[in-house]
Structure formats: C-alpha cells, structure tokens
Design an enzyme around this catalytic site. Structure first.
Site, PDB file in Angstrom:
ATOM      1  N   LYS A 213      -6.416  -2.923  -1.343  1.00 35.21           N
ATOM      2  CA  LYS A 213      -5.038  -2.961  -1.825  1.00 35.21           C
ATOM      3  C   LYS A 213      -4.865  -4.021  -2.898  1.00 35.21           C
ATOM      4  CE  LYS A 213      -0.286  -2.458  -0.737  1.00 35.21           C
ATOM      5  NZ  LYS A 213       0.720  -2.021   0.223  1.00 35.21           N
TER       6      LYS A 213
ATOM      7  N   ARG B 156      19.446 -14.666  -5.685  1.00 37.06           N
ATOM      8  CA  ARG B 156      18.649 -14.006  -6.737  1.00 37.06           C
ATOM      9  C   ARG B 156      17.169 -14.323  -6.665  1.00 37.06           C
ATOM     10  NH1 ARG B 156      22.899 -15.770 -10.201  1.00 37.06           N
ATOM     11  NH2 ARG B 156      24.548 -14.203 -10.230  1.00 37.06           N
TER      12      ARG B 156
ATOM     13  N   HIS C 293       5.399  11.336   4.736  1.00 38.42           N
ATOM     14  CA  HIS C 293       6.819  10.955   4.690  1.00 38.42           C
ATOM     15  C   HIS C 293       7.715  12.114   5.083  1.00 38.42           C
ATOM     16  CE1 HIS C 293       6.191   7.380   1.702  1.00 38.42           C
ATOM     17  NE2 HIS C 293       6.090   7.001   2.959  1.00 38.42           N
TER      18      HIS C 293
ATOM     19  N   ARG D 281      -1.817   2.648  -8.772  1.00 36.90           N
ATOM     20  CA  ARG D 281      -1.291   2.253  -7.474  1.00 36.90           C
ATOM     21  C   ARG D 281      -0.884   3.450  -6.622  1.00 36.90           C
ATOM     22  NH1 ARG D 281       2.666  -2.826  -5.974  1.00 36.90           N
ATOM     23  NH2 ARG D 281       2.936  -2.261  -3.796  1.00 36.90           N
TER      24      ARG D 281
ATOM     25  N   HIS E  54       0.681  10.340   2.076  1.00 37.63           N
ATOM     26  CA  HIS E  54       2.068   9.906   2.249  1.00 37.63           C
ATOM     27  C   HIS E  54       3.093  10.958   1.838  1.00 37.63           C
ATOM     28  CE1 HIS E  54       0.219   6.122   3.120  1.00 37.63           C
ATOM     29  NE2 HIS E  54       1.369   5.479   3.198  1.00 37.63           N
TER      30      HIS E  54
ATOM     31  N   ASN F 249      -0.963   6.153  -1.927  1.00 37.52           N
ATOM     32  CA  ASN F 249      -0.093   7.086  -1.214  1.00 37.52           C
ATOM     33  C   ASN F 249      -0.811   8.319  -0.682  1.00 37.52           C
ATOM     34  OD1 ASN F 249       2.534   5.745  -1.413  1.00 37.52           O
ATOM     35  ND2 ASN F 249       2.158   5.952  -3.611  1.00 37.52           N
TER      36      ASN F 249
ATOM     37  N   GLU G 201       3.288   0.345  -9.966  1.00 39.80           N
ATOM     38  CA  GLU G 201       3.082   1.725  -9.573  1.00 39.80           C
ATOM     39  C   GLU G 201       3.300   2.709 -10.712  1.00 39.80           C
ATOM     40  OE1 GLU G 201       5.441   3.122  -6.241  1.00 39.80           O
ATOM     41  OE2 GLU G 201       3.609   3.847  -5.352  1.00 39.80           O
TER      42      GLU G 201
ATOM     43  N   LYS H 286       6.026  -4.839  -2.361  1.00 35.03           N
ATOM     44  CA  LYS H 286       7.069  -3.850  -2.117  1.00 35.03           C
ATOM     45  C   LYS H 286       7.899  -4.281  -0.925  1.00 35.03           C
ATOM     46  CE  LYS H 286       5.188   0.491  -3.806  1.00 35.03           C
ATOM     47  NZ  LYS H 286       4.923   1.880  -3.391  1.00 35.03           N
TER      48      LYS H 286
ATOM     49  N   HIS I 135       4.322   5.536  11.710  1.00 40.54           N
ATOM     50  CA  HIS I 135       4.025   5.794  10.303  1.00 40.54           C
ATOM     51  C   HIS I 135       2.570   6.231  10.122  1.00 40.54           C
ATOM     52  CE1 HIS I 135       4.095   5.417   5.958  1.00 40.54           C
ATOM     53  NE2 HIS I 135       3.127   4.522   5.998  1.00 40.54           N
TER      54      HIS I 135
ATOM     55  N   GLU J 189      -4.319   3.722   8.161  1.00 37.31           N
ATOM     56  CA  GLU J 189      -4.137   3.198   6.797  1.00 37.31           C
ATOM     57  C   GLU J 189      -5.435   2.551   6.305  1.00 37.31           C
ATOM     58  OE1 GLU J 189      -1.663   3.378   4.546  1.00 37.31           O
ATOM     59  OE2 GLU J 189       0.178   3.794   5.659  1.00 37.31           O
TER      60      GLU J 189
END
Lengths: 375, 375
Positions: free
Chosen positions: A232, A126, A257, A246, A253, A250, A242, A148, A270, A190
């Site tokens: 960032k 955990r 994506h 935030r 993206h 993207n 987010e 993330k 990517h 990026e």
C-alpha cells in the site's frame, strides 16, 4: 521486540508505519519524540479517540506509555456511528476540552475509529495532526495508511471525507490476539488482495503459511502486515489522490461494495464482501485471459482457504446496478480492477454490464446456495 | 463591460478572481470553458448552492448563463445554518442527485454560503471542485478567496473546516446594489483593513472617495473590490496555510471575534465587530509607537467614516478572556496584529492582558455609551 518500519512518502506527506509485537507500550514515548518532547513539557496535548471495547482491552497499556494519560473521546463500535452526528459530538468535545491547532489525535481502534479520527483531524480547526494506532488487521493492513478518511451518508458509505495523512502509524500485532476470528480472516482477505495486485511473494507466503497465520502466529502475522503495508505504501506513494495506479487497491471492491450496500453493511464484514468481489473479478480476468486458468484457480483457492466465505442473498442485476454508483466512477464511466497474472493488476474502463452480470450471477448463486443447509 | 482579473497562486492551487459589473451573465459560459465544454456536452454537472433571497434576486440571471439551468441546493440565510446539520442535508441531496467526483459546486451568495459550499466541496467524495460567485461585499473582498472554508460548532465559529480553493471566483459588483446598506458598510471595513495592513493607496482611495463608494458607484466599488482582492491574493499566495504573514489579515479580528462571540453573533455584522477590533488594535499600536498619533487618528477617522459604528454592551474583561480562545492561538500563546504605519502590519505574540484590557475597556465604554440615547 523487533519492529519493521516502512516509510510512506507522498507529495503532501511523509510518515513512517511501524509494525511489531508489543509496540503499544512505546507509542506515547514515540509520539512525544515526534513532537520534540511537547507532551512531556505539557506544551501540546493528545486526545485518544477509541471504542469502549478497545479502551477496556488495551487502554491501560496505551495510557501507561504517555507522560500523562491522554484525554479519551469514546465512539461506540460499529459502522452506524461513522456519521455526521458523531463528528459533531466529538468536535464539540474537543473544543470543550480546549484542543487547539497544535493538539494531536490518536486513532486507537479499527477502521471506523481510524476513518473517523482521521476525518476529525482533517476538519477540526481546518486540520490538526493525528497518529494511527490500528488494532484490527483490516486497519493495520489497509485503512490506517494512505490518508483516506471519512464517514458515511444515508445515501452511501464514505461519501464524505478528506485526504489527510497521519504523522505516524503504530501497528501492534499483539492487539490482533483479542480480535474475533472472523475479523482476523476478513482482514487477511485484504492482505491476499495486496499480494494479488502487487506482491507475488506475499501471495505465495500466504498460500504456504495459512495455518500459522490463521492461528495467530505473531511472526507470521507481522510478516503479512508488513508486506501488505509495503504494497500500500508503494502504491499510495506513487499515486496519492487516486488518479490512476492507486485504483488497483480496489480489486474486488466494485462488487464487494455493492454486496455490502445490498446487505445494508450488516451481514458481511468488509473483507468478507471483498473476498466475493475478488472471486468475481478473478472470473472476469480468467474469461478475458489476463490470468491463466491455473492462476485463477490458485487465487480462488487461497481466498477460500482464508474463508469460509460468508453466505448472502442478493439480486445479481441489482448488484450490477449498484456498481454504477461507485464513488470511483468519473463522468459516468465505470472503473474495474483486473488481476494480471499473480502480483500485478490493471484498471480497465471497458468491463461490460454483461460481464459483470455473469460474474455477479455466479457468486450470488454460490452465496445463496450456502444458505440452503443440507438436511 | 470591463473586468479585472487577479491571479491567486498558492502551493496547492492556481485560480483567477474576476471582478466586474455584469459578470453574472457570463458565469455559465466561463465555467463551461474552464471545464473544457463538459457542461455543454453534458459530461459534467454543476450544482448551485444558494440562499432563497439571492436565488430570487439573481438566480434567473445566473441560470441563463448556463447551457442548461443547474440544479439548486437551497440553504436558508443566516449564520445559524452554518452547521453540521446543513452539511449533512446538502451532502445527502448531492448524493441523491447523483453528484460524482467530476461534479462542480457553485457558491452563489454571501459568506455563509461561500464557507459552507467550499467545505461541502472539500468533503463530498473527499473533494470536488467549486466556483465562487460571491454576492456580498464581505464575500467579494475577503471570504471568497484564500481557500478557508468551514462551519460553526456550538462551541465557536469556524471551528470545523478545510483549506479548499475554488477553481475560479466571479465577483459581480452589480449584485452589491441589492445589498442592505449596513452590509455594504460592514464589508467596506474589511476593505479598509486591507488598505491598512498592505496597501496605502487603497486606504487613501477609500479616505478620498468615501461618498462615491458609499453611494454604490460601480466604478469606485469595483476599484475597492479589486484592490482588496489583490491584497488578499498577495498575502495568501505568500502564506497559504497561515503560518505567518497570512495572520496580518486578522487585524481587528482578535477583539472583533470576541465581540461577536459575547453578543452571540446576532447584534453586529462581522465587519461591524471588526471595525471595533481595529479601533482597539490601532489604539494599542499608537501606545506602542508602531503608528504615529496622526496615522492612528487618520485610520480611526476612516473607519468611522464608513460607519456608523454599531453599539453593543459587553464586559471588557470577558472580551479579553475570550481572546485566549482564539483559534489562531498556538500552544497557549496569543497572536495579535498591529498596524505599522499605514499600509503595513505585523503579528506579535507579546501583547499583554493589560494592554488588551485597556483597549477593550475603551471600546466597550464608547459602544455602550452609544446606547444611552440623549433625551
């Protein structure tokens, strides 16, 4: 050795990102210091999660920085290993090695290693601590910070994961020297994105110093990494989970994506897919007037200067359909990031399918034309 | 219908636990209200994760409480399904059904369903919401609140997981009527534990009303569930991440977990193993003088009154060795919970192997003697 340290402060975490050339040789001692000497005293243990290649190239140097060489857990390179089966194997190995709640993982590698290791740390018992030691540009400028973590499903990329921050990140730009040139270029996309959405000075620096940066100049790269991390860190510190700001991270993206999905994550890196996505987003922004034609041309040119853009084939309508499945969508509404001038961006929810289709059609046309090599 | 509502307030979550007879028929409307009518309007979706048996017994009643019957995701009953493979299957199904970040899971079943569903909610798209609708006594008094979610590894139980709180819990004591008697008795052991560690009045109530409780009297059961939930809510609210106080909830669990592990989690129900663990812990406490002989005898008698204790065979030394692997141990130090009188408990780190071995030897002797049925 000059090191830049950038603090990340969110409601749930506070940690520093260190950027410099030759940092790798200091990681063990610095982690030991963070743990109040618990490695030297043998009270706590670290486990290095890495790929065979990074281990071969840089493992000895990392090992030497620790009081005793840490145990290694190896994950083969590649997105196809970012799956439940790998999580299961590594958590079983951790348990067999007696890792407990005070143990610390070191994510030593690129984005896949970082995402998986962060997720492993999030779910093992955990939640245990982890340290990021990103060795690719993409991981250094983007995925290693922000908390993330995750893995892929057959149904889509990063569909499982957790928010779990590292206790520290060490980005040694010297490791970028062994990066394949295409990965360096993809990672720089990026960094361009960071400049476009939040840091005009970074964008200008990358526009002016493309040659030095692309040739691997350490000072120039360190500057780009540090500036990107600062963007960032600021955005993530302001909006950890987010809910709003935030999302500007993207930019490019949404369609990026979709391109990755339609090419099965195999043809493009990517950053290469994101480059296409940014070109499309800039076109939509120009049409809407959130950027001037001159600004659009300038951004477009810088993205291409860090190319070449990688060709692909796709169906534009299918790309648009795929954006409806974006994980960032909520209650069926599509989110889209548009640049506002250079150095700022906004999240809108009213981009129409027609706008998306027009932009997607343009990039698909260009990308597939590149495959028709002239005789 | 009288309902007791107990608030849980932790640094990271605030939610209510509702306890009453016949609550099931109201769950859908109450969840819809929590989501501001998003189910009625069709803006958000719920997915019910449950077992075939609970679905057959109570599924129709739950369905009827929703504006439209929610999609069902079925997990076969049994601890052996609390694994990565189930997480993978269900997350893929969620993705295929188009579950997004606003979707809500309903954990409808016992502890395995609750732990898995909470963990699924923790990791799907890096965290979505879930509601607990526990249908076993053990889940109602213990596992459905506190935010501990997880799954098992081959190497051990609950070795992976996350802290992730539900947005509400609805405990319908009517569902306990279909519970096998052994499961009711095993669950009551956790209620006895709650009394011993934190609520003398609950302990006294269970001592006095054993017949009514064991015969399934709804008013008595509702009182026991509510009091147990109140204990856990207080402890968890004070110490969400188990840095101190929360550990008292583990009375009987150190040796209890070892018994479960050595019998491969098959012979004894969790509460039955905990009963043995509590008997051992009480013996150690009596020897140390944190409880008087009379208090020890009283606690011992109540545990047995809610028995019968289930026999098992084990090697006492192996049980002690297994406690060294307890997930709660940190940096190699063993934690152990001792009752202090009746209604209070303390976590100590200096219980010796000799003390553990003596107590383990006593329970192993008794438990194995029970297998020697007289001719």
């Amino acid at each position: 050795m000059s090191t830049t340290t950038i603090p990340v402060r969110t409601p749930s975490a506070a940690y520093d990102v260190h950027i410099g050339t030759g940092l790798l040789a200091t990681v063990g001692a610095q982690v030991d210091a963070l743990l109040n000497g618990a490695l030297t005293s043998g009270k706590q243990r670290v486990f290095v999660v890495t790929s065979p290649e990074i281990d071969r190239l840089w493992g000895t140097q990392l090992d030497a920085s620790f009081p005793t060489p840490p145990i290694r857990l190896i994950i083969p390179a590649g997105e196809q290993h970012k799956r439940f089966s790998t999580l299961e194997r590594i958590t079983e190995e951790l348990a067999q090695h007696g890792a407990d709640r005070d143990s610390v993982l070191i994510a030593f590698g690129g984005g896949v290693i970082g995402d998986l290791t962060g997720f492993l740390a999030a779910i093992y018992m955990r939640g245990i601590r982890y340290v990021g030691v990103p060795t690719t540009l993409l991981a250094q400028v983007d995925s290693s910070l922000g908390g993330k973590t995750g893995a892929n499903l057959a149904a889509g990329k990063n569909l499982i994961g957790a928010f779990h921050h590292p206790i520290a990140v060490f980005s040694d730009t010297a490791t970028l020297a062994t990066l394949p040139p295409a990965e360096l270029r993809a990672g720089l996309q990026e960094a361009i994105k960071s400049g476009i959405i939040h840091d005009r000075a970074l964008f200008d620096f990358m526009e002016t110093n493309a040659d030095a940066i692309l040739s691997g100049d350490q000072a120039a790269l360190t500057h780009v990494v540090a500036a990107s991390v600062r963007v960032k860190a600021e955005v993530v510190s302001a909006d950890e989970k987010e809910s709003g700001l935030r999302m500007i991270l993207n930019l490019g993206h949404t369609l990026g994506h979709a391109i990755e999905a339609t090419t099965n994550y195999r043809q493009l890196l990517h950053g290469e897919a994101i480059a296409w996505g940014m070109i499309a987003a800039i076109a939509i922004a120009a049409r809407r007037g959130t950027v001037t034609p001159a600004e659009a041309a300038s951004m477009d040119a810088v993205i291409r200067a860090y190319g070449p853009l990688r060709p692909f084939t796709a169906d534009a309508a299918e790309l648009v359909a795929l954006t409806a499945k974006d994980k960032k969508n909520r209650s069926g509404t599509r989110s889209f990031v548009l640049p506002v001038g250079i150095g700022s961006a906004v999240v809108v929810r009213n981009v129409t399918e027609a706008e998306l289709l027009e932009a997607a059609t343009a990039i698909v046309a260009e990308a597939s034309a590149m495959l028709q090599v002239p005789a």
